[in-house]
Design an enzyme around this catalytic site. Structure first.
Site, PDB file in Angstrom:
ATOM      1  N   LYS A 182       0.812  -1.214   0.000  1.00 29.88           N
ATOM      2  CA  LYS A 182       0.000   0.000   0.000  1.00 29.88           C
ATOM      3  C   LYS A 182       0.853   1.275   0.000  1.00 29.88           C
ATOM      4  CE  LYS A 182      -0.668   0.142   5.027  1.00 29.88           C
ATOM      5  NZ  LYS A 182      -0.036   1.395   5.359  1.00 29.88           N
ATOM      6  N   THR A 183       2.012   1.234   0.697  1.00 29.05           N
ATOM      7  CA  THR A 183       2.856   2.440   0.733  1.00 29.05           C
ATOM      8  C   THR A 183       3.351   2.777  -0.667  1.00 29.05           C
ATOM      9  OG1 THR A 183       3.521   1.773   2.952  1.00 29.05           O
ATOM     10  CG2 THR A 183       4.773   3.547   1.958  1.00 29.05           C
ATOM     11  N   GLU A 225      -3.887   4.153   6.481  1.00 27.77           N
ATOM     12  CA  GLU A 225      -4.416   3.498   7.694  1.00 27.77           C
ATOM     13  C   GLU A 225      -5.799   4.059   8.066  1.00 27.77           C
ATOM     14  OE1 GLU A 225      -2.974   0.979   8.674  1.00 27.77           O
ATOM     15  OE2 GLU A 225      -0.795   1.146   8.562  1.00 27.77           O
ATOM     16  N   GLN A 256      -7.537  -5.002   9.789  1.00 28.84           N
ATOM     17  CA  GLN A 256      -6.425  -4.627  10.655  1.00 28.84           C
ATOM     18  C   GLN A 256      -6.794  -3.473  11.588  1.00 28.84           C
ATOM     19  OE1 GLN A 256      -2.257  -4.989   9.084  1.00 28.84           O
ATOM     20  NE2 GLN A 256      -3.298  -4.945   7.118  1.00 28.84           N
ATOM     21  N   ARG A 274       2.195 -10.920  10.095  1.00 32.93           N
ATOM     22  CA  ARG A 274       3.558 -10.370  10.250  1.00 32.93           C
ATOM     23  C   ARG A 274       4.587 -11.380   9.738  1.00 32.93           C
ATOM     24  NH1 ARG A 274       2.131  -6.166   9.548  1.00 32.93           N
ATOM     25  NH2 ARG A 274       0.115  -7.152   9.328  1.00 32.93           N
TER      26      ARG A 274
END
Length: 668
Positions: free
Chosen positions: A29-30, A215, A245, A602
């Protein structure tokens, strides 16, 4: 854009209306946000100064800005705003301070400052300070829900609510008198300003031609409204989020804000990012299967091209000590046998208290580790002292800062003197610092006490004047030496080693201030702005906490969000730990499931869950039930260890393998 997948490309190129990018864990996403900013500047002709990107942490904002600067060579990124929500709010208040009735250089109260003020108000008005945490949390919730003191007082039903609303009213009045705002005000005040002054909102809407929010699932009610107001009817925005999330409901986050977008912006386009670039397919299958037990507005399935991967281990241990021992020896074996770096391992848990035992075991086995979530840099006493001095330099009306440092180091100015000073300042309608210089104060204080106050006031004024004429950082360094602060720290420390470390924090703070001024490309940041920005930092990345140090990482599941590790252990997979007892009682297990989902995603290569059959609690040993979440995982992907029903052949094979491993290690 060739290295973006089709969905990512679609998200980057779509600019003709409002866009929601539902970005699963590890889906890049970044890259989408940074590439989109570059696309808006390069291909769409929108200057960087008209683009605002908002995220939740200083670290994320800094990384994002660095990545955009690499994509936009030359001066194309000049004027781009990439900041936290609170930094954006701070900039709005700073630019509009006159309209809001604040003097320039207002102070920002952190949580400890706010607690101290609320405690004082409780003592003054109620003669007690019972339930301060509850009142502070209630005030914060009201602010996040855009409820002002008058409304809170009108809505209060119970005596507790009436007390909280009354304290809220006095608290806000005192903050305004101190020319100060608190953390929640940084969103509340701009929203109220825009609501009451459409002309100011229009100006900011013109200033922001395109907005990106990262976010998004973590936004609360006031943050949602701030975004909605700033984008206006043009609705030129991209928000990126993942409802699976959302793990901050206790902080006011509302995952339903994602669904609300569809109602508020009917033309909303939704793009799903489901390809994961982090984990094996088996880990993703476990995550998808688990989270499918939660209700969804948007359904997505993470997938990966990184191979199916190793089975997920579920390890039952005799008790909590055996659990910690097992994780430590497991990591040690993988490190020795497969030459895996220590930093490739992360141990995650639900609550900080679970770290104590595993820390002891890692120390025993001489395994280097780093514990995340220690004391925040800005909550250290020496840092708070110096920040109070800095705040007082840029804002002499900051009574809170003055009260903190008037006797640091000691100047023999006692509480009785300060009380008389406070009463005089209130009667005169001036700040404590201003009151020190007034002739009339002499009628209320003995000359020796007056002289001490005036000496302090003259000394600080002198430093302020020097800051205006000379290089401020050098002046502040002189101030610290002039205070003989190092000697003061030494007197208040149990050893020279601790004193040296604390003094190191002081110089590090000064360096951080210098860096903040230098980092601002616009050249507009002066010492005042730099101090305001530092007050806002939740925590500085410490020089000793750099990520390339080879250590096992220990952290809570909440702290792990946004990170990734090749090998992950999730400890304490038991009912009443994960899901937590309070969530079971409150029937809010869905958030705990999302927290477990965050933990699972993670892991890049291997994942292991551990749980104890029995655990000591409040002095007695109790039997534990395995977490319900283990039952919700695909059984065929799990490999159980330590349970009685493991097939004999599997036990024998495992025993032989362990023996062979030990022999090969000894043989080396």
């Amino acid at each position: 854009m060739s290295n973006l997948n089709p969905r990512q490309q679609e998200a980057v190129h779509y600019i003709s209306g409002p866009l929601l990018v539902l970005a699963g864990a590890g889906s890049g996403k970044t890259s989408v946000i940074t590439r989109k900013i570059a696309y808006l500047v390069r291909e769409c002709g929108i200057k960087a100064q008209y683009i605002v990107a908002v995220t939740f942490t200083n670290k994320a904002a800094r990384e994002m800005k660095e990545r955009v600067s690499l994509l936009l060579k030359g001066g194309d990124a000049r004027g781009l705003t990439v900041s936290t929500f609170h930094n954006l709010g701070l900039n709005i208040i700073r630019k509009e301070h006159q309209r809001l009735g604040y003097k320039p250089g207002f102070s920002i109260f952190d949580q400890q400052d706010a607690t101290a003020l609320i405690t004082d108000l409780m003592h003054r008005d109620y003669g007690a300070d019972d339930g301060i945490d509850g009142i502070q949390a209630q005030i914060s919730n009201w602010k996040n829900d855009l409820i002002l003191p008058e409304e809170a007082l009108a809505k209060a039903r119970t005596p507790q609510e009436q007390t909280a609303a009354s304290v809220y009213m006095h608290y806000q009045r005192t903050l305004k008198a101190y020319n100060a705002v608190d953390f929640d005000d940084l969103i509340l005040i701009p929203v109220m300003l825009f609501r009451n002054h459409p002309d100011v909102l229009e100006k900011w809407q013109f200033r922001i031609r395109y907005m990106l929010v990262d976010e998004y699932q973590d936004t609360n009610a006031s943050q949602y409204l701030l975004v909605k107001m700033l984008v206006g009817n043009q609705a030129r925005f991209t928000v990126v989020g993942d409802d699976d999330q959302s793990i901050y409901a206790w902080r006011g986050a509302r995952p339903e804000n994602l669904a609300l977008l569809k109602e508020d912006f009917p033309a909303l386009k939704v793009v799903m990012l489901e390809q994961n670039y982090r984990s094996t397919s088996r880990i993703l299958r476990a995550a998808n299967t688990l989270i499918a037990n939660n209700p969804h507005v948007f359904d997505k399935q993470l997938w990966s091209e990184l191979g199916y991967g190793e089975p997920i281990r579920v390890i039952r241990c005799r008790n909590e000590e055996a659990e910690a021992e097992r994780v430590a020896t497991d990591i040690q074996m993988m490190h020795m046998q497969h030459k895996r770096a220590w930093k490739d391992f992360a141990i995650l848990y639900r609550g900080n208290h679970q770290a104590r035992l595993i820390e002891l075991k890692l120390q025993h086995h001489q395994i280097p580790y780093h514990l995340s979530g220690g004391t925040s840099f800005f909550s250290r006493q020496e840092v708070k002292d110096l920040m109070a001095y800095f705040r007082l330099l840029v804002n002499p009306d900051d009574d809170n800062a003055l009260l903190r440092v008037i006797n640091v180091p000691r100047r023999e100015i006692g509480p009785a003197t300060l009380e008389k000073l406070g009463n005089y300042a209130t009667d005169r309608g001036v700040s404590l610092f201003q009151a020190c210089a007034e002739v009339g104060l002499g009628e209320h204080l003995e000359s020796r006490y007056l002289e001490r106050l005036q000496r302090f006031q003259r000394w600080l004024d002198g430093i302020r004047q020097r800051c205006a004429r000379e290089e401020p950082i050098a002046v502040l360094r002189d101030m610290i030496l002039d205070l003989d602060y190092e000697n003061w720290i030494r007197q208040n420390c149990s050893s020279d080693e601790i004193a040296a470390k604390r003094m190191g924090n002081v110089w590090f703070l000064l360096d951080a201030l210098k860096t903040t001024i230098e980092r601002d490309e616009s050249g507009e940041t002066d010492i005042e702005d730099a101090i305001a920005k530092l007050v806002l930092r939740d925590m500085l990345e410490r020089h000793e906490e750099e990520e390339d140090v080879d250590r096992v990482q220990l952290m809570t599941l909440h702290a792990s969000k946004g990170l990734e590790y090749p090998h992950v252990y999730i400890m304490g997979m038991e009912e009443e730990i994960l899901p937590h007892r309070s969530s079971i009682e409150a029937d809010s297990v869905e958030e705990e499931r999302r927290l477990t989902y965050v933990g699972i995603t993670r892991a890049r290569k291997t994942l292991a869950f551990t749980f104890a059959a029995r655990r000591r609690q409040f002095g007695e040993v109790i039997d534990c039930l395995p977490s319900r979440f283990l039952d919700e995982l695909p059984a065929e992907d799990l490999e159980w260890e330590g349970t009685e029903d493991v097939p004999v052949e599997q036990k024998q094979a495992r025993g032989k393998e362990a023996l062979a491993n030990i022999r090969s290690l000894i043989g080396r």
